[in-house]
Every structure is written in C-alpha cells, then in structure tokens.
Scaffold this motif. Structure first.
Motif, PDB file in Angstrom:
ATOM      1  N   LEU A 192       0.824  -1.208   0.000  1.00 51.29           N
ATOM      2  CA  LEU A 192       0.000   0.000   0.000  1.00 51.29           C
ATOM      3  C   LEU A 192       0.858   1.258   0.000  1.00 51.29           C
ATOM      4  O   LEU A 192       0.515   2.251  -0.653  1.00 51.29           O
ATOM      5  CB  LEU A 192      -0.925  -0.003   1.219  1.00 51.29           C
ATOM      6  CG  LEU A 192      -1.983  -1.101   1.301  1.00 51.29           C
ATOM      7  CD1 LEU A 192      -2.881  -0.882   2.512  1.00 51.29           C
ATOM      8  CD2 LEU A 192      -2.831  -1.153   0.027  1.00 51.29           C
ATOM      9  N   ALA A 193       1.971   1.218   0.737  1.00 55.13           N
ATOM     10  CA  ALA A 193       2.826   2.397   0.867  1.00 55.13           C
ATOM     11  C   ALA A 193       3.682   2.633  -0.374  1.00 55.13           C
ATOM     12  O   ALA A 193       4.027   3.778  -0.690  1.00 55.13           O
ATOM     13  CB  ALA A 193       3.722   2.261   2.096  1.00 55.13           C
ATOM     14  N   SER A 194       4.041   1.554  -1.086  1.00 53.66           N
ATOM     15  CA  SER A 194       4.928   1.668  -2.250  1.00 53.66           C
ATOM     16  C   SER A 194       4.323   0.910  -3.430  1.00 53.66           C
ATOM     17  O   SER A 194       4.961   0.042  -4.031  1.00 53.66           O
ATOM     18  CB  SER A 194       6.312   1.101  -1.926  1.00 53.66           C
ATOM     19  OG  SER A 194       6.842   1.673  -0.750  1.00 53.66           O
ATOM     20  N   SER A 195       3.098   1.255  -3.759  1.00 49.79           N
ATOM     21  CA  SER A 195       2.366   0.502  -4.778  1.00 49.79           C
ATOM     22  C   SER A 195       3.046   0.524  -6.135  1.00 49.79           C
ATOM     23  O   SER A 195       2.903  -0.419  -6.927  1.00 49.79           O
ATOM     24  CB  SER A 195       0.937   1.043  -4.904  1.00 49.79           C
ATOM     25  OG  SER A 195       0.963   2.429  -5.208  1.00 49.79           O
ATOM     26  N   GLU A 196       3.845   1.586  -6.406  1.00 45.14           N
ATOM     27  CA  GLU A 196       4.523   1.672  -7.706  1.00 45.14           C
ATOM     28  C   GLU A 196       5.525   0.536  -7.909  1.00 45.14           C
ATOM     29  O   GLU A 196       5.844   0.168  -9.043  1.00 45.14           O
ATOM     30  CB  GLU A 196       5.235   3.025  -7.844  1.00 45.14           C
ATOM     31  CG  GLU A 196       6.379   3.268  -6.882  1.00 45.14           C
ATOM     32  CD  GLU A 196       5.945   3.750  -5.506  1.00 45.14           C
ATOM     33  OE1 GLU A 196       6.831   4.019  -4.677  1.00 45.14           O
ATOM     34  OE2 GLU A 196       4.723   3.851  -5.274  1.00 45.14           O
ATOM     35  N   ASP A 197       6.017  -0.043  -6.813  1.00 47.28           N
ATOM     36  CA  ASP A 197       6.979  -1.151  -6.921  1.00 47.28           C
ATOM     37  C   ASP A 197       6.305  -2.476  -7.265  1.00 47.28           C
ATOM     38  O   ASP A 197       6.984  -3.454  -7.586  1.00 47.28           O
ATOM     39  CB  ASP A 197       7.751  -1.316  -5.602  1.00 47.28           C
ATOM     40  CG  ASP A 197       8.619  -0.117  -5.269  1.00 47.28           C
ATOM     41  OD1 ASP A 197       8.992   0.610  -6.209  1.00 47.28           O
ATOM     42  OD2 ASP A 197       8.917   0.090  -4.080  1.00 47.28           O
ATOM     43  N   TYR A 198       4.976  -2.515  -7.180  1.00 45.54           N
ATOM     44  CA  TYR A 198       4.259  -3.774  -7.349  1.00 45.54           C
ATOM     45  C   TYR A 198       3.267  -3.756  -8.509  1.00 45.54           C
ATOM     46  O   TYR A 198       2.479  -4.685  -8.659  1.00 45.54           O
ATOM     47  CB  TYR A 198       3.505  -4.107  -6.060  1.00 45.54           C
ATOM     48  CG  TYR A 198       4.394  -4.296  -4.863  1.00 45.54           C
ATOM     49  CD1 TYR A 198       4.955  -5.529  -4.564  1.00 45.54           C
ATOM     50  CD2 TYR A 198       4.701  -3.217  -4.021  1.00 45.54           C
ATOM     51  CE1 TYR A 198       5.777  -5.699  -3.466  1.00 45.54           C
ATOM     52  CE2 TYR A 198       5.532  -3.379  -2.912  1.00 45.54           C
ATOM     53  CZ  TYR A 198       6.065  -4.622  -2.644  1.00 45.54           C
ATOM     54  OH  TYR A 198       6.881  -4.789  -1.548  1.00 45.54           O
ATOM     55  N   ILE A 199       3.304  -2.723  -9.341  1.00 48.68           N
ATOM     56  CA  ILE A 199       2.343  -2.591 -10.432  1.00 48.68           C
ATOM     57  C   ILE A 199       2.384  -3.818 -11.343  1.00 48.68           C
ATOM     58  O   ILE A 199       3.451  -4.247 -11.801  1.00 48.68           O
ATOM     59  CB  ILE A 199       2.631  -1.313 -11.252  1.00 48.68           C
ATOM     60  CG1 ILE A 199       2.363  -0.068 -10.391  1.00 48.68           C
ATOM     61  CG2 ILE A 199       1.763  -1.267 -12.515  1.00 48.68           C
ATOM     62  CD1 ILE A 199       2.729   1.228 -11.077  1.00 48.68           C
ATOM     63  N   ASN A 200       1.191  -4.389 -11.578  1.00 45.07           N
ATOM     64  CA  ASN A 200       1.035  -5.565 -12.460  1.00 45.07           C
ATOM     65  C   ASN A 200       1.914  -6.743 -12.031  1.00 45.07           C
ATOM     66  O   ASN A 200       2.433  -7.489 -12.871  1.00 45.07           O
ATOM     67  CB  ASN A 200       1.337  -5.193 -13.911  1.00 45.07           C
ATOM     68  CG  ASN A 200       0.368  -4.154 -14.455  1.00 45.07           C
ATOM     69  OD1 ASN A 200      -0.821  -4.182 -14.131  1.00 45.07           O
ATOM     70  ND2 ASN A 200       0.867  -3.227 -15.250  1.00 45.07           N
TER      71      ASN A 200
END
Length: 363
Positions: free
Chosen positions: A272-280
C-alpha cells in the motif's frame, strides 16, 4: 455423530501449548459438542496425561503437555546436520555446530554479496555476537549448520535465477498509524523478514526458509495484536476488520500462525505504501520447509511433522481466502504457498541438487 475417540482428538487439536480457558474452548466448540461432553472429554484427556489442568482466577485452564521427546530429537537431528560436511571442513573450537569458513556453508558463487545484505539487517548474522540473555558470545548466525537462512540461500542459489533478480535478506516494517503504547515494544511495529526476494517481469517471490524451526513447539496461541483492529497499521478499514476477524477465528497448535499473520500484515502495508513497486505483479510468499522422510530414525519428530503439515496446508487455504479479499492496488495480487523441500528439489541444478541431498536430505 462423532464417537468418543474422534471427539477427544477433535478437542485436543484445539488446545495450544499455552493455557486456554474452558470458556474459550466452549465457545470454539459450541456447535460441535455440549458443555457436558466437553467436560467429560477434557477430564479423560487429563486422566490420560495428554493435557494439564490448572485452576485460574476465572476457572479451569487447560494446556497441552510439553513433549520433551520432540526437543530431544530436534537437538539430535540438529547435531547430525554437523556430520553432513566433508571431513576437511573445520568447525569453530567449542562450537561444533558452526563452520569456521562461511564458504563451507553457502554454495553461492558470490557469498560476500549475500553476507553484505544480511549484515544490513543485523550484524549478528555475519559477525561474532553476544546473546543478551545468556551473555555468551557466539559465532555468526550464518555459520550455523542448522541455519534456516542458509538452507533457503542454498536452495535459491541452485534455481538458476540470474543474480540481478535476487535480493537477499529483505525486511519490511509495517507502518503504524499510532504506537501500541500498551503493547510490548517488539510488536509495536511488526516486521516481515525474508531470506530473499526474487523479481520477475510479472511477479515477485518473497522466500522464507524453515529447517529446524517447524520442530519448535509453539508457546502461545496464534493470536496477536491484530484483534485491536482500529489501532492498526494502514488506513484501510475493510482490511483492518478482515485481519482482526481472521486473527480471532484462526487456530493453530503446531504451526506458528502468529509469525505468518505478522508477515502478511507488514508486506501488505509495504504494498500500500509503495504501490509503484508492485504494479502488475503477483506477490508470492513462498515458505520452503524441510521434510523428514517416513523411514527416518527421528520418529517423534516425524509424528509431530505429520500434525504440522496437516495444519499448515489447512492454514494455507484459509490465508489465501483472506488475501483474495484484500484491497490491493489494481493489477496486484497476493498468494501464500506452503512448500516442502520435495516441492522444489527437482527445480534445482544438478550440482545444487546433489549438494542439497547430501547436506540435508540424507538423514
């Protein structure tokens, strides 16, 4: 209709190693047995010496008897791991369970990079350190022959994954909205530790290894601070309620559900805090566990393991039902996989497979 033996076994599985009140047992089993049947079954278990009863302030409390044979065989098994090395391997004097040269313990081509990552988590992994309770000084944790971290590292090293995809020793700390002022400091900010994170184009595998860990008898029930849902770790009211309800309902006797819940909460917080690291990405939590064979000489451990595996697979299913309900960022999914060494051994290179079989499996 359950017969008497099935009834007793059913109730026995509900009792963790720490005390549980008769009132709580009644609530757990109220749809299965009457109060009178419960009392008779508990009395029979006490009479047979399978559980203990103590009178607490609010009535009787029951706990499973500590199995000393499990501890004895675990220590013997751990000691035998020392014999899996070649004769020329040197152990530290007075510390027969610790190899003097880390290269004898880790088969990776570049162990120094691995050591660097572990050192960033805690210097005791790499350097001599003092035990705070005993005051004794011990060799580095990663030099231990029975190290679960080394067990995981050696398996990962044999998977044929490019080194650039692997980050060893990964730790997340959940983001707390407010301090748990009335809770012990060590659980105020739950942490998730992984031996490695392996990145792919469409997935991230967070890997945890378990060698002798699963043979330690749990000392507390699988409930943690998560039942205090509104004082939580992220601004997601629905997830807060999901974790709180899950923590209250899930029961474990052999499996350390407390640590697993803590791991999931901390990792979910990071997503949730670093969602850009987990996209797709599909986020996989991979728990790789040691497995004793049926013909092992450690029969007490093997019997204990049978209960552990049954419980672990049941919990795996329930955990994934929980993960499917979480409000993850678009394109992100989570899955927990409980694996044994048998599930991964065929994926290793021939050299790594031969090493793992000699080092760990030929027992």
């Amino acid at each position: 209709m359950k017969n008497n033996e099935e009834l007793i076994n059913n109730i026995l599985e509900q009792i963790p190693f720490s005390p549980i009140s008769q009132l709580r047992l009644t609530n757990i089993l109220k749809e299965e047995v009457s109060d009178q049947e419960l009392f008779l079954a508990l009395s029979k278990l006490v009479e047979d010496g399978k559980i203990m009863m103590n009178m607490g302030i609010k009535g009787p409390e029951y706990s499973r008897k500590w199995n000393t044979k499990v501890d004895e065989e675990r220590k013997a098994f751990s000691k035998e791991l020392n014999t899996r090395f070649d004769e020329n391997v040197i152990f530290f004097p007075r510390f027969e369970g610790y190899v003097a040269n880390i290269k004898d313990n880790i088969i990776a081509r570049h162990p120094q990079e691995i050591l660097k990552n572990f050192c960033e988590i805690g210097e005791d992994y790499v350097y001599w350190h003092k035990n705070n309770k005993s005051g004794l000084v011990y060799p580095p944790k990663l030099n231990a022959a029975n190290s679960s971290d080394v067990f995981a590292v050696n398996i990962i090293s044999g998977l044929g994954v490019d080194d650039s995809q692997i980050q060893y020793a990964v730790e997340f700390e959940a983001l707390a909205k407010e301090a748990f002022k009335d809770r012990p400091e060590e659980i105020s900010a739950p942490k998730a530790f992984f031996d490695a994170a392996i990145s792919y184009n469409d997935a991230i595998d967070f890997v945890q290894g378990h060698l002798i860990d699963s043979f330690y008898q749990p000392v507390k029930p699988g409930l943690w601070a998560y039942q205090y849902g509104d004082r939580y770790l992220f601004d997601d009211e629905e997830a807060i309620n999901l974790f709180r309800d899950f923590s209250k309902k899930i029961h474990a006797v052999y499996f350390d559900i407390t640590d697993l819940i803590k791991t999931i909460v901390a990792l979910y917080s990071d997503i949730l805090a670093s969602s850009e690291d987990y996209i797709n990405k599909k986020v996989n939590i991979l728990s790789i566990n040691y497995l004793l064979k049926e013909d092992t000489k450690y029969q007490v451990l093997y019997n204990y393991q049978e209960h552990y595996l049954k419980e672990a697979h049941s919990i795996e299913e329930k955990v994934n039902e929980l993960l499917a309900k979480l409000n993850l960022p678009e394109g992100v999914s989570m899955e927990y996989q409980f694996l044994t060494i048998d599930d991964v051994i065929d994926n290793l290179s021939e050299d790594a497979k031969a090493y793992i079989e000699k080092r760990y499996l030929n027992l």
